[in-house]
Design an enzyme around this catalytic site. Structure first.
Site, PDB file in Angstrom:
ATOM      1  N   GLY A 141      20.497   0.534  59.964  1.00  0.00           N
ATOM      2  CA  GLY A 141      20.593  -0.470  61.018  1.00  0.00           C
ATOM      3  C   GLY A 141      20.710   0.156  62.396  1.00  0.00           C
ATOM      4  O   GLY A 141      20.263   1.275  62.618  1.00  0.00           O
ATOM      5  N   LEU A 161      15.034  -3.625  55.696  1.00  0.00           N
ATOM      6  CA  LEU A 161      15.239  -2.641  56.764  1.00  0.00           C
ATOM      7  C   LEU A 161      15.890  -1.354  56.241  1.00  0.00           C
ATOM      8  O   LEU A 161      16.934  -1.404  55.581  1.00  0.00           O
ATOM      9  CB  LEU A 161      16.118  -3.264  57.864  1.00  0.00           C
ATOM     10  N   ASP A 162      15.295  -0.200  56.549  1.00  0.00           N
ATOM     11  CA  ASP A 162      15.863   1.112  56.236  1.00  0.00           C
ATOM     12  C   ASP A 162      16.089   1.321  54.741  1.00  0.00           C
ATOM     13  O   ASP A 162      16.964   2.103  54.343  1.00  0.00           O
ATOM     14  CB  ASP A 162      17.196   1.331  56.987  1.00  0.00           C
ATOM     15  N   ASP A 163      15.329   0.624  53.921  1.00  0.00           N
ATOM     16  CA  ASP A 163      15.557   0.685  52.479  1.00  0.00           C
ATOM     17  C   ASP A 163      14.371   1.269  51.723  1.00  0.00           C
ATOM     18  O   ASP A 163      14.420   1.433  50.502  1.00  0.00           O
ATOM     19  CB  ASP A 163      15.868  -0.719  51.952  1.00  0.00           C
TER      20      ASP A 163
END
Lengths: 284, 284, 284, 284
Positions: free
Chosen positions: C201, C227-229
């Site tokens: 994040g 997100l960011d995964d």
């Protein structure tokens, strides 16, 4: 950006040194931002870097010398004062490999390297496009076989003309003469593409590949009369494996060289390096 | 733990090698668990490690040699077969420093090193307590001034008696003679406390300190007739600074030495190392 | 540079796979340059990358598909063929921070990244000078508040026009919609300035500074809807200390971001990445 | 080993601090061996560690408190004095995994950890053999389901009996209650087997494996009431690849855990750690 002064001191260690220096600064209302000191117990040396805010400092910094002289003499100090708002003038020497040059130019442009670069000097013209992209003057001084003496004379003239404080050899492939170096003692920084003292001299990647080492390295150092023997400023290594051929070593090495050289240049510019006994202390 | 066979091959590279080997194993119903290969394009060498489950393998592994001979001959292979359920017999040589010994004994006891240790051999008695704590036989063979030849004769006798496969020099402070080493070619692993080839020979930490390097290293290698020149198995480094005195280098170095030696020993025991051209390939 | 073909395969593991593939290549006279395979024993998956010289290969590479189809079907392979002389078309998205962009452009210019860059796309104009220095077309598509849908429509049109294969987010500060990403599944690479999953994040450096971590990190990954995964391609870290203020973290982080992003881009371009189970296998 | 005193100070930053402290020490003829200070400009905090030789110091160190009180009060200092010849008493808590315990015991025995270990305390008996090998008293206090309160009462009694200064959780698998921790504020050091804040809580290696990270980490920290949230003392990471299965992560992690925990313990014992704002300053 604060407007600061940096005092670098080395002297024989003795009691009362810190108290004396701290009192002097306090008397003139210095606001100390960073202070770092080191004792070399073997050589009985005291080394210090202290940085303070010039805002509020009640001494004309132009007259620092005169006021500090008595203390310096009493303790037999080797010392120098640097001012953060003074941007040193750096010349970059380069040959054909351009990775270190490109890296330094970008860092300068982005504000990471607080210096002026009035000059890129090369024995080739391959990197002229980079100089132009970053709008830095580029000077081509070819070095002919048996023409090094002549070339160095020209180089020195240009350097003097631009009042250069610091020379960075960004993979410059010519060995500078002892005579040249005398003009810039402890002010020429080189990047060597090995973990010194391993593989000093020519073709370190080739020799690292042949020896079968498991890590390759890079070393930034001040240039002295003896090749690859000057005080080491920074070193780093990168893991390799049997899967890496010679070209991979060279490619991985480029990233090391860039990092290791740029750190050294930055520390020099920020007056974080103290030299003694052919070694460096890095006040980070 | 699976019961596996490991085949290590090196030979001139040519087409059809992988197909031939894979077909041979498939014909006998091998379940391949790991296969790794490497081509040295400069020397035109093919190097391979393949490991398969012996469960379901339809060839008496005792007769592998006879069945594989034709392939090996055709491709001029240098090869050897290792079996995971065979535990090599390792002797540890040690002098007074005990950190590498303590580390190896703990890793052995915890099951990380799948070997037997029938023998710790020392020219001193300082480490006997550790041998006793881990219940490993300890033999004291002093090395008198001018008595190395005699001592080595005794050492060799004990090693033969225990059918030793691998000798690990865990900071053993005597240089073994070329004659001794001939008995265990590529089967003596040493730990040198520097990043070879830097600081080969005596007192590497002292010399690293004097030279002012920014990283200290350790190197594990096979011992050959030339001091500190054998094939490098593993290397690693640790950052130091001016704050580190010589004693700090030595202390930080101990952790490096332990790690770098134990990895080399483990890879040797697990038949992950292929030797060629005075280098190692580590199939990890 | 050799003209090579690269075959990437993933399928359920079973006996005879290597033999079948090796035989197929050998039949058509392939000179295998690199072969690397991996078994995921938990998921019973077989993963392979094999690269061979097209010089001497006796199969029209245009018809590879047709010839390999039977094998692929029999073993339920997911596979793709890449050709080293095909340069993928890469678009770089960037906002105001230019360090990753400058690094990618230099690596492209120096030949390290074997791709074409027909397009730099930005929601700002700050980096236009870099695009011009490296002579890469620059397109400014502003993203207004509430105008992301509109902007993405424009972006997609430009990307399609240039037949883009790969999108690199070089510190692009807008979150792309799930809808956008669907057009480029596993073909959008992002750099996140933390060691994921830590500090996913916003504002990771601020949060790393507050938490008092001793290392900062960077992570390159494929972008997915969450997100960011997405699957992590590469990560690295750098040591910090209490001496580093937030600005120092950001500065040290820049070097990490550059390295970690450029490695990911390179591996993607060289077809070294296999994806499965939201993870990557890097065949290096 | 020199007989030294160490003064650790934190207070609001203001001019004259260094001068005042240095003068005080100089007046009493202190020979300063190390001095390190840090300013947190955001919180306007001054933090200092100064170590001096007690040989020649002209103040009875027992009365230091009384003499220093006026300065401490004037500058609103939080401070403490440590003496190098005072060996803190450390208790080690352990469950079944013994790698950190074995490492700490060896480092203690070799003189690297200058403390006494009057007690190893475990909820299992698996590690008793190690305690015996190193001749350290071992106490078995089982923790039954629903019996933690009872067990902690027993633990506290034993700790008090031995006048324990520091508790090290060497992979102790029970979560200590907030009530327990209140008895040893900032004096319980834990090792967590991930790079915090990533994978806080249970089974970090399993989760790291699932997420597909490229580095595994370990974190040593002071234990607070909130799980895995205390001030971080040290962290480190190790590279892994797809070749590493879960068991390999766990094995590689063990070496990280040992290193990261032992550094934290050493720094604590040597009074190198200053705590503020849920962070640590390490004066190394």
């Amino acid at each position: 950006m604060k407007n600061t002064a940096i005092l670098l001191i080395s002297c024989p260690d003795q009691k009362g040194l810190v108290a004396t220096i701290a009192n002097f600064l306090y008397q003139h209302n210095a606001n100390i931002l960073h202070a770092d000191q080191h004792q070399d117990s073997e050589l009985n040396l005291f080394l210090m870097r202290v940085e303070w805010d010039l805002d509020g400092f009640q001494l004309d910094i132009e007259e620092f010398d005169r006021h500090f002289a008595a203390i310096a003499e009493k303790f037999q100090m080797t010392w120098r004062l640097a001012l953060s708002n003074h941007r040193p003038k750096m010349a970059i020497f380069v040959s054909r490999y351009d990775h270190c040059l490109a890296d330094l130019l970008y860092r300068h442009q982005s504000g990471e390297l607080k210096c002026d670069i009035p000059l890129i000097l090369s024995n080739h013209t391959d990197t002229q496009w980079l100089a132009e992209a970053y709008r830095i003057p580029f000077q081509h001084i070819p070095v002919e076989r048996d023409g090094k003496e002549e070339a160095e004379k020209d180089q020195l003239a240009v350097l003097r003309h631009h009042h250069i404080d610091l020379i960075v050899l960004a993979r410059y492939m010519q060995v500078l003469s002892a005579d040249f170096i005398k003009h810039y003692p402890n002010r020429v920084i080189n990047i060597h593409h090995s973990f010194l003292p391993a593989f000093h001299g020519a073709k370190p990647y080739h020799r690292a590949f042949e020896r079968g080492v498991k890590l390759i390295g890079a070393t930034s150092h001040y240039v002295t009369e003896i090749l690859d023997d000057g005080p080491i400023i920074e070193q780093d290594v990168n893991r390799i494996s049997h899967r890496d051929e010679l070209d991979d070593l060279i490619q991985k090495g480029r990233d090391l060289e860039k990092m290791v050289l740029s750190r050294a240049v930055r520390w020099h510019i920020e007056s974080r390096i103290l030299l003694y006994a052919n070694k460096t202390v890095i006040f980070d």
